[in-house]
Design a protein around this motif. Structure first.
Motif, mmCIF file in Angstrom:
data_model
loop_
_atom_site.group_PDB
_atom_site.id
_atom_site.type_symbol
_atom_site.label_atom_id
_atom_site.label_comp_id
_atom_site.label_asym_id
_atom_site.label_seq_id
_atom_site.Cartn_x
_atom_site.Cartn_y
_atom_site.Cartn_z
ATOM 1 N N ILE A 39 66.666 92.786 -20.494
ATOM 2 C CA ILE A 39 67.795 93.208 -19.193
ATOM 3 C C ILE A 39 68.114 91.634 -17.829
ATOM 4 O O ILE A 39 68.377 93.007 -17.359
ATOM 5 C CB ILE A 39 67.289 94.428 -19.616
ATOM 6 C CG1 ILE A 39 66.286 94.749 -18.619
ATOM 7 C CG2 ILE A 39 67.942 95.756 -20.928
ATOM 8 C CD1 ILE A 39 65.527 96.428 -18.636
ATOM 9 N N GLU A 44 74.900 90.270 -20.599
ATOM 10 C CA GLU A 44 75.358 91.210 -21.751
ATOM 11 C C GLU A 44 74.023 92.279 -22.139
ATOM 12 O O GLU A 44 74.888 93.633 -22.733
ATOM 13 C CB GLU A 44 75.243 90.667 -23.675
ATOM 14 C CG GLU A 44 76.923 89.294 -22.702
ATOM 15 C CD GLU A 44 76.678 87.967 -21.989
ATOM 16 O OE1 GLU A 44 75.470 87.650 -22.561
ATOM 17 O OE2 GLU A 44 77.222 87.100 -21.682
ATOM 18 N N GLU A 45 73.344 91.505 -22.566
ATOM 19 C CA GLU A 45 71.987 92.552 -22.998
ATOM 20 C C GLU A 45 72.055 93.808 -21.510
ATOM 21 O O GLU A 45 71.628 94.680 -21.879
ATOM 22 C CB GLU A 45 70.837 91.821 -23.128
ATOM 23 C CG GLU A 45 70.430 90.773 -23.896
ATOM 24 C CD GLU A 45 70.878 91.684 -25.346
ATOM 25 O OE1 GLU A 45 70.401 92.977 -25.753
ATOM 26 O OE2 GLU A 45 71.423 91.164 -26.109
ATOM 27 N N GLU A 47 74.365 95.014 -19.567
ATOM 28 C CA GLU A 47 74.850 95.857 -19.567
ATOM 29 C C GLU A 47 74.845 96.755 -20.619
ATOM 30 O O GLU A 47 75.715 97.925 -20.867
ATOM 31 C CB GLU A 47 76.301 95.178 -19.721
ATOM 32 C CG GLU A 47 76.643 94.657 -18.323
ATOM 33 C CD GLU A 47 77.493 93.272 -17.833
ATOM 34 O OE1 GLU A 47 78.142 92.968 -19.360
ATOM 35 O OE2 GLU A 47 77.621 91.751 -17.195
ATOM 36 N N SER A 48 74.478 96.531 -22.090
ATOM 37 C CA SER A 48 74.710 97.170 -23.338
ATOM 38 C C SER A 48 73.715 97.838 -23.079
ATOM 39 O O SER A 48 73.786 98.907 -23.934
ATOM 40 C CB SER A 48 73.933 96.214 -24.227
ATOM 41 O OG SER A 48 73.343 95.531 -24.281
ATOM 42 N N ALA A 49 72.789 97.877 -22.363
ATOM 43 C CA ALA A 49 71.362 98.771 -22.351
ATOM 44 C C ALA A 49 72.361 100.120 -20.794
ATOM 45 O O ALA A 49 71.529 100.472 -20.476
ATOM 46 C CB ALA A 49 70.049 98.360 -21.858
ATOM 47 N N GLY A 50 73.024 99.425 -20.827
ATOM 48 C CA GLY A 50 73.601 100.528 -19.274
ATOM 49 C C GLY A 50 73.326 99.901 -18.534
ATOM 50 O O GLY A 50 73.948 100.626 -16.980
#
Length: 143
Positions: A39, A44-45, A47-50
């Motif tokens: 993060i 992308e990581e 964003e995928s963690a919110g």
């Protein structure tokens, strides 16, 4: 003011304004610290963690805050350092580092410290004790 030992309660150290946070800053910090949580380096990581994007390591901000005291290490040392993370630091943020002397007791200078972003929001706040070396008398004794 000739040094930190001559400061009076209520006075502040000169503010240090960091360069905008870059991806390279965070990649270098990840390597130095061993904190490879994606993060902090991969969009992308994050964003995928919110998250809305990559965030700086909290300890990156905390470590930078200690820069306020680097010029004064000939007069003493950081004895204690306690902070709370108040917000996230994102790529491109400009962080200002601040310290106000709030108390002096027996050769120990107590500072309220903060890191503030470009929107004047505190992202880190806490306290730091700077201990003067034995040859640095407290301000009350210098008068």
């Amino acid at each position: 003011m000739s040094g930190i030992g001559q400061m009076e309660v209520g006075k502040t150290l000169p503010v240090i304004r960091l360069e905008p946070v870059s991806r390279l800053d965070l990649i270098k910090y990840a390597g130095a610290s061993g904190d490879f949580n994606p993060i902090h380096t991969i969009d992308e990581e994050a964003e995928s963690a919110g998250l809305p994007g990559i965030i700086a390591h909290g300890m990156w901000t905390m470590g930078n805050l200690a820069k306020l005291f680097t010029l004064y290490l000939g007069e003493g040392f950081i004895e204690t350092y306690s902070i709370r993370f108040k917000g996230m630091v994102f790529l491109g943020d400009v962080v200002s580092l601040q310290a106000e002397l709030t108390e002096e007791e027996s050769g120990k200078l107590i500072f309220e410290v903060a890191a503030v972003n470009q929107d004047d929001k505190r992202v880190l706040a806490g306290n730091l004790t700077f201990s003067l070396l034995a040859n640095q008398p407290p301000a009350a004794e210098r008068s």
